[in-house]
Design an enzyme around this catalytic site. Structure first.
Site, PDB file in Angstrom:
ATOM      1  N   LYS A  27       0.832  -1.117  -0.099  1.00 49.09           N
ATOM      2  CA  LYS A  27      -0.044  -0.172   0.126  1.00 49.09           C
ATOM      3  C   LYS A  27       0.771   1.197   0.173  1.00 49.09           C
ATOM      4  O   LYS A  27       1.789   1.226   0.695  1.00 49.09           O
ATOM      5  CB  LYS A  27      -0.847  -0.078   1.199  1.00 49.09           C
ATOM      6  CG  LYS A  27      -1.717   1.188   1.553  1.00 49.09           C
ATOM      7  CD  LYS A  27      -2.736   0.854   2.710  1.00 49.09           C
ATOM      8  CE  LYS A  27      -3.616   1.817   3.103  1.00 49.09           C
ATOM      9  NZ  LYS A  27      -4.403   1.635   4.297  1.00 49.09           N
ATOM     10  N   SER A  56      -9.206   1.543   3.689  1.00 47.48           N
ATOM     11  CA  SER A  56      -8.428   2.064   2.597  1.00 47.48           C
ATOM     12  C   SER A  56      -7.456   1.416   1.694  1.00 47.48           C
ATOM     13  O   SER A  56      -6.697   1.855   0.669  1.00 47.48           O
ATOM     14  CB  SER A  56      -7.806   3.458   3.183  1.00 47.48           C
ATOM     15  OG  SER A  56      -6.790   2.859   4.440  1.00 47.48           O
ATOM     16  N   SER A  90      -9.472  -0.716   7.575  1.00 48.60           N
ATOM     17  CA  SER A  90      -8.758  -0.608   6.325  1.00 48.60           C
ATOM     18  C   SER A  90      -8.094  -1.796   5.787  1.00 48.60           C
ATOM     19  O   SER A  90      -7.906  -1.775   4.421  1.00 48.60           O
ATOM     20  CB  SER A  90      -7.741   0.793   6.109  1.00 48.60           C
ATOM     21  OG  SER A  90      -8.672   1.848   6.436  1.00 48.60           O
TER      22      SER A  90
END
Lengths: 462, 101
Positions: free
Chosen positions: A79, A154, A178
């Site tokens: 990420k 996320s 997330s």
């Protein structure tokens, strides 16, 4: 040849037996990533040169008899809030486009030491906050099961890269859900470890008391292997724990007979009928495996949401305060106007939130004194359509992950099947503090008996 | 002002009643959050000015609604925090000092 169906363990065996090379596997992964990116936009950047260099190094090590661990030679993604030396940590934001990292984050360091191959940086919501926001420098990731449905966030790019068959493992972070929410909506396994289990050094923070780092994977076994690599004390992360790291892999196939599973009924208050039916189905499956399943008392879901929203806004605003004052127009509007609300809290507000948090955590600990693992839902329903973007203050919102960022307990989202409209469904299991070993064992049982392993990858897959 | 379905789900939580606000009071506060009073608008403007934030005019109405909800939620947090004693040490992680066995 496709490698999409091979587990981390299978890939490791084939690499060690020299049936495949890491360079061959990495070339295939690069092709697969490019083939689905677009249309899925999981990757912000793909790194062919450095990936192939890492793969060649792994192959040389295998040839020399050097074994750095179970991920040696295997591709993964990060990420784009994790620092990788020499690369920008964009945070999917205009503000991060020129933010070159000077050293690797702790988890990237561990994976590099273990010989893993970084394929690229993955899409997120802006600085792991709210989304998706269309006004950002990169497109948001799309759900491979239905591109008109949200991925959740996320760690959206991480989930999409795995669900589409490109990767088996990707790094994510989890401040309010997330890792687990996109896992639920995209059909991956998402493990948020205990607070302090995995170092957060070099991961761009959102809310320092709530942030957790971990991995999204295709299977529970993959999750155990990833956690084994990522876990351990880091003296440079002041919240990192010195609790000894267990062997997370050896117990995975031990039956759950005799274990006590508590259904956290109060945390299901906004769940759809389908989600409630899923909980009952999983409870029955666990009973049929010999586990004892019963309801336990836990605080109401809404109270966790009120506490986490306040803490996240206060701590998140503090982190971004200077940029909010001087260049607010460079943020996406969704993040800017939400994080700005953090300026509206006072010191006593913050302390009241911390006290409420402590009480909630003690209540969850009390519930876990009477059982081994909690069973609840990851999300109230399957992936919704993009419009409207949910209001984070909506108490009927879909997230059911907040409670365990508040308490710090380990929690895992496990996919259990597809809904009638072809979207992944999941449950959430929650363990005692630092007992990921038992949590993963129950998760593996749920994965096995639910039939998820027989569900093929989505049509768009690599 | 109509109370939304989401607010009904929140206010109708049986176990929450023992912790916090009476049902009517919570519906009143939720309604106010949907229609912020002048004092809430003034408080919001003051806080944003104090923070030296330049907000786009188009954000204002949505932010005011969320600010109202935020104040409602803070009241619930304060009441819940007042129900029991607990030691709060901001520097220590949430995992410390808890027993689960």
């Amino acid at each position: 040849m496709s490698f999409a169906t091979l587990s981390l363990r299978d890939l490791g065996h084939q690499l060690r037996r020299r049936e495949i090379s890491s360079v061959e596997l990495t070339r295939w992964t690069l092709e697969a990533a490019n083939a689905v990116n677009p249309p899925l936009h999981a990757f912000i950047s793909i790194l062919p040169e450095t990936a192939l260099e890492s793969a060649a190094r792994a192959d040389r090590d295998f040839a020399a008899g050097i074994d750095r661990g179970p991920l040696q030679g295997i591709p993964y993604g990060a990420k784009d809030i994790f620092d990788v030396a020499g690369l920008p940590t964009t945070g999917h934001s205009r503000l991060g486009l020129a933010a070159l990292a000077s050293r690797d984050s702790a988890v990237v360091e561990r994976l590099t030491t273990g010989g893993a191959v970084l394929m690229g940086k993955l899409a997120t919501f802006e600085y792991a906050t709210y989304g998706p926001d269309a006004d950002l420098p990169f497109p948001h990731a799309r759900n491979p099961w239905n591109r008109e449905r949200m991925t959740g966030g996320s760690s959206s790019g991480s989930a999409v890269a795995i669900a589409s068959g490109v990767l088996r493992m990707a790094l994510g972070s989890d401040t309010g859900g997330s890792i687990r929410t996109p896992s639920s909506w995209v059909g991956t396994v998402g493990l948020k470890p205990t607070f302090g289990r995995v170092s957060r050094r070099g991961c761009f923070p959102l809310s320092s008391s709530l942030d957790h780092c971990g991995a999204l994977t295709r299977s529970v076994e993959d999750a155990a292997i990833a956690l084994q690599i990522l876990s351990g004390q880091d003296p440079l992360d002041h919240d990192s724990s010195d609790t000894p790291v267990d062997d997370y892999i050896q117990d995975l196939e031990i039956p759950v007979r005799g274990l006590r599973i508590g259904i956290a009924r109060s945390l299901l208050e906004t769940a759809s009928d389908q989600t409630l039916a899923n909980i009952e189905r999983v409870a029955d499956l666990l009973r049929s495996e010999g586990a004892e399943v019963f309801d336990v008392q836990t605080p109401p879901l809404g109270l966790f949401g009120t506490v986490i929203r306040a803490l996240l806004l206060i701590e998140g605003y503090h982190l971004h305060e200077q940029d909010m004052r001087t260049r607010i127009e460079d943020f996406g509007p969704l993040m800017a106007r939400r994080i700005a609300l953090g300026a509206g809290y006072t010191g006593p507000d913050y302390l009241a939130c911390l006290k409420a948090r402590r009480l909630l955590a003690e209540d969850i600990s009390a519930a876990l004194c009477g059982c081994d693992v909690l069973l609840c839902a990851t999300t109230a329903h399957t992936a919704p359509a993009y419009e409207p973007v949910p209001n984070p203050f909506d108490p009927a919102g879909p997230s059911m992950t907040n409670p365990f960022n508040v308490t710090g307990n380990p929690a895992i989202s496990v996919p259990i099947g597809l809904s009638p409209d072809g979207l992944p469904m999941s449950v959430q299991l929650v363990g005692k503090l630092f007992d990921e070993r038992l949590l993963l064992r129950v998760a593996r049982a749920v994965e096995r008996v639910s039939g998820w392993e027989q569900v093929p990858l989505p049509a768009v897959a690599a | 002002m109509e109370v939304t379905q989401g607010q009904r789900q929140f206010t109708g939580t049986t176990s929450f009643d023992s912790y916090a606000l009476a049902n009517d009071e919570r519906i009143r506060m939720a309604t106010e959050a949907q229609n912020p009073a002048a004092s809430v608008r003034e408080e919001f403007d003051l806080l944003m000015q104090r923070a030296q934030l330049t907000l786009a005019p188009s954000w204002r109405e949505a932010m005011l609604t969320e600010f109202g909800q935020m104040r409602t939620e803070l009241e619930a947090i304060r009441r819940y925090a007042g129900t029991r004693k607990a030691e709060v040490e901001p520097r220590l992680p949430i995992t410390l000092g808890r027993r689960e066995r």
